[in-house]
Motif scaffolding. Structure first.
Motif, PDB file in Angstrom:
ATOM      1  N   VAL A  71       0.837  -1.212   0.000  1.00 27.84           N
ATOM      2  CA  VAL A  71       0.000   0.000   0.000  1.00 27.84           C
ATOM      3  C   VAL A  71       0.866   1.255   0.000  1.00 27.84           C
ATOM      4  O   VAL A  71       0.637   2.209  -0.744  1.00 27.84           O
ATOM      5  N   VAL A  72       1.899   1.252   0.901  1.00 26.94           N
ATOM      6  CA  VAL A  72       2.785   2.419   0.951  1.00 26.94           C
ATOM      7  C   VAL A  72       3.491   2.633  -0.382  1.00 26.94           C
ATOM      8  O   VAL A  72       3.617   3.763  -0.892  1.00 26.94           O
ATOM      9  N   GLY A  73       3.968   1.561  -0.999  1.00 21.10           N
ATOM     10  CA  GLY A  73       4.634   1.674  -2.297  1.00 21.10           C
ATOM     11  C   GLY A  73       3.696   2.196  -3.375  1.00 21.10           C
ATOM     12  O   GLY A  73       4.075   3.024  -4.213  1.00 21.10           O
ATOM     13  N   ALA A  74       2.435   1.699  -3.325  1.00 26.21           N
ATOM     14  CA  ALA A  74       1.465   2.148  -4.333  1.00 26.21           C
ATOM     15  C   ALA A  74       1.171   3.632  -4.183  1.00 26.21           C
ATOM     16  O   ALA A  74       1.083   4.376  -5.165  1.00 26.21           O
ATOM     17  N   VAL A  75       1.010   4.062  -2.896  1.00 19.05           N
ATOM     18  CA  VAL A  75       0.745   5.482  -2.650  1.00 19.05           C
ATOM     19  C   VAL A  75       1.920   6.337  -3.153  1.00 19.05           C
ATOM     20  O   VAL A  75       1.731   7.395  -3.767  1.00 19.05           O
ATOM     21  N   ALA A  76       3.139   5.867  -2.894  1.00 22.90           N
ATOM     22  CA  ALA A  76       4.319   6.611  -3.348  1.00 22.90           C
ATOM     23  C   ALA A  76       4.362   6.698  -4.867  1.00 22.90           C
ATOM     24  O   ALA A  76       4.673   7.754  -5.449  1.00 22.90           O
ATOM     25  N   LEU A  77       4.009   5.608  -5.530  1.00 23.27           N
ATOM     26  CA  LEU A  77       3.986   5.606  -6.988  1.00 23.27           C
ATOM     27  C   LEU A  77       2.942   6.572  -7.536  1.00 23.27           C
ATOM     28  O   LEU A  77       3.170   7.306  -8.510  1.00 23.27           O
ATOM     29  N   VAL A  78       1.776   6.582  -6.858  1.00 27.34           N
ATOM     30  CA  VAL A  78       0.700   7.497  -7.288  1.00 27.34           C
ATOM     31  C   VAL A  78       1.143   8.953  -7.140  1.00 27.34           C
ATOM     32  O   VAL A  78       0.928   9.800  -8.016  1.00 27.34           O
ATOM     33  N   LEU A  79       1.807   9.252  -5.984  1.00 27.77           N
ATOM     34  CA  LEU A  79       2.269  10.619  -5.765  1.00 27.77           C
ATOM     35  C   LEU A  79       3.309  11.016  -6.812  1.00 27.77           C
ATOM     36  O   LEU A  79       3.287  12.126  -7.349  1.00 27.77           O
ATOM     37  N   LEU A  80       4.233  10.095  -7.083  1.00 25.95           N
ATOM     38  CA  LEU A  80       5.239  10.391  -8.113  1.00 25.95           C
ATOM     39  C   LEU A  80       4.600  10.611  -9.480  1.00 25.95           C
ATOM     40  O   LEU A  80       5.001  11.488 -10.245  1.00 25.95           O
ATOM     41  N   ALA A  81       3.588   9.787  -9.769  1.00 25.56           N
ATOM     42  CA  ALA A  81       2.892   9.926 -11.050  1.00 25.56           C
ATOM     43  C   ALA A  81       2.185  11.268 -11.147  1.00 25.56           C
ATOM     44  O   ALA A  81       2.209  11.952 -12.179  1.00 25.56           O
TER      45      ALA A  81
END
Length: 249
Positions: free
Chosen positions: A29-39
């Motif tokens: 979940v944390v990784g996905a959130v980080a990816l979304v923020l980067l995107a």
């Protein structure tokens, strides 16, 4: 006395498979959130760059478009002027030139006398007397004013552009000392019809011209005496005004 036994340290808690799965889900979940923020950050940067580029491109395109429109307008205007000029030439070519029976020349001096080194104005009139419309060149080297000497009068000096003894362009003979035709003039074509007349002012600076165009200040002044002024139409010896006597005092 009772002796207490030291308590045994608790051992490390054993991680169960269930807890491992929970930890894994949290990391995902944390990784996905980080990816979304980067995107989102990357998308924002892309949109900003696109907007800046579009604005610059639009301004440049507008300038180029305006330049093109301006150029097209200039071309259209130039083309229209050329067409009008060609049309005028075509219209003029279909109209005859005025002859000896079509126009009459009249000459009137503002004064009958002028001082040595002064100037004298004349009113030059072209009056239409024909039946059909015709073209006449009313420029100073076509509708010509000449000054002739009489009773021994002439220029005060033989220096400069010439004296009163030479035949002048557009003149009537060896006695012509000044002519408006010595210096070239732009054509001034007039379409004349019944009732038309053209009146222009011509100034004689009381000097003597030669066969070439020279500034008035370099020409010799005429002496005191009586002179004759007359208008004539270039190419038509029979079209001329009455001779007008004037006096240089």
């Amino acid at each position: 006395m009772t002796t207490q036994q030291p308590q045994k340290r608790r051992g490390k808690r054993k991680t169960t498979k269930e807890m491992q799965r929970v930890y894994l889900r949290r990391r995902i979940v944390v990784g996905a959130v980080a990816l979304v923020l980067l995107a989102l950050i990357g998308f924002g940067i892309y949109k900003l760059a696109t907007s800046v580029f579009a604005t610059y491109h639009d301004h440049g395109g507008a300038a180029a478009s305006n330049s093109s429109v301006s150029g097209n307008r200039k071309k259209a205007t130039s083309s229209k002027k050329s067409d009008n000029s060609d049309q005028d030439k075509a219209n003029q070519s279909s109209v005859k030139k005025c002859g000896a029976k079509d126009v009459k020349l009249e000459l009137t001096p503002v004064s009958q006398s002028v001082g040595v080194g002064g100037t004298l104005d004349f009113k030059a009139t072209i009056r239409y007397e024909g039946g059909d419309s015709c073209l006449v060149d009313a420029s100073n080297d076509s509708r010509i004013l000449t000054i002739s000497n009489v009773s021994g009068a002439g220029s005060s000096s033989d220096a400069g552009a010439g004296s009163g003894n030479g035949k002048t362009k557009g003149g009537q003979g060896n006695d012509v000392i000044w002519s408006s035709a010595v210096c070239p003039a732009d054509p001034r074509n007039l379409l004349m019809a019944k009732g038309d007349k053209d009146v222009q002012k011509i100034t004689w600076p009381a000097d003597s011209t030669g066969s070439t165009c020279v500034p008035d200040e370099q020409l010799p002044r005429v002496e005191r005496g009586t002179y004759l002024a007359q208008l004539n139409l270039k190419g038509h010896p029979g079209v001329k005004s009455e001779k007008v006597p004037i006096t240089v005092e």
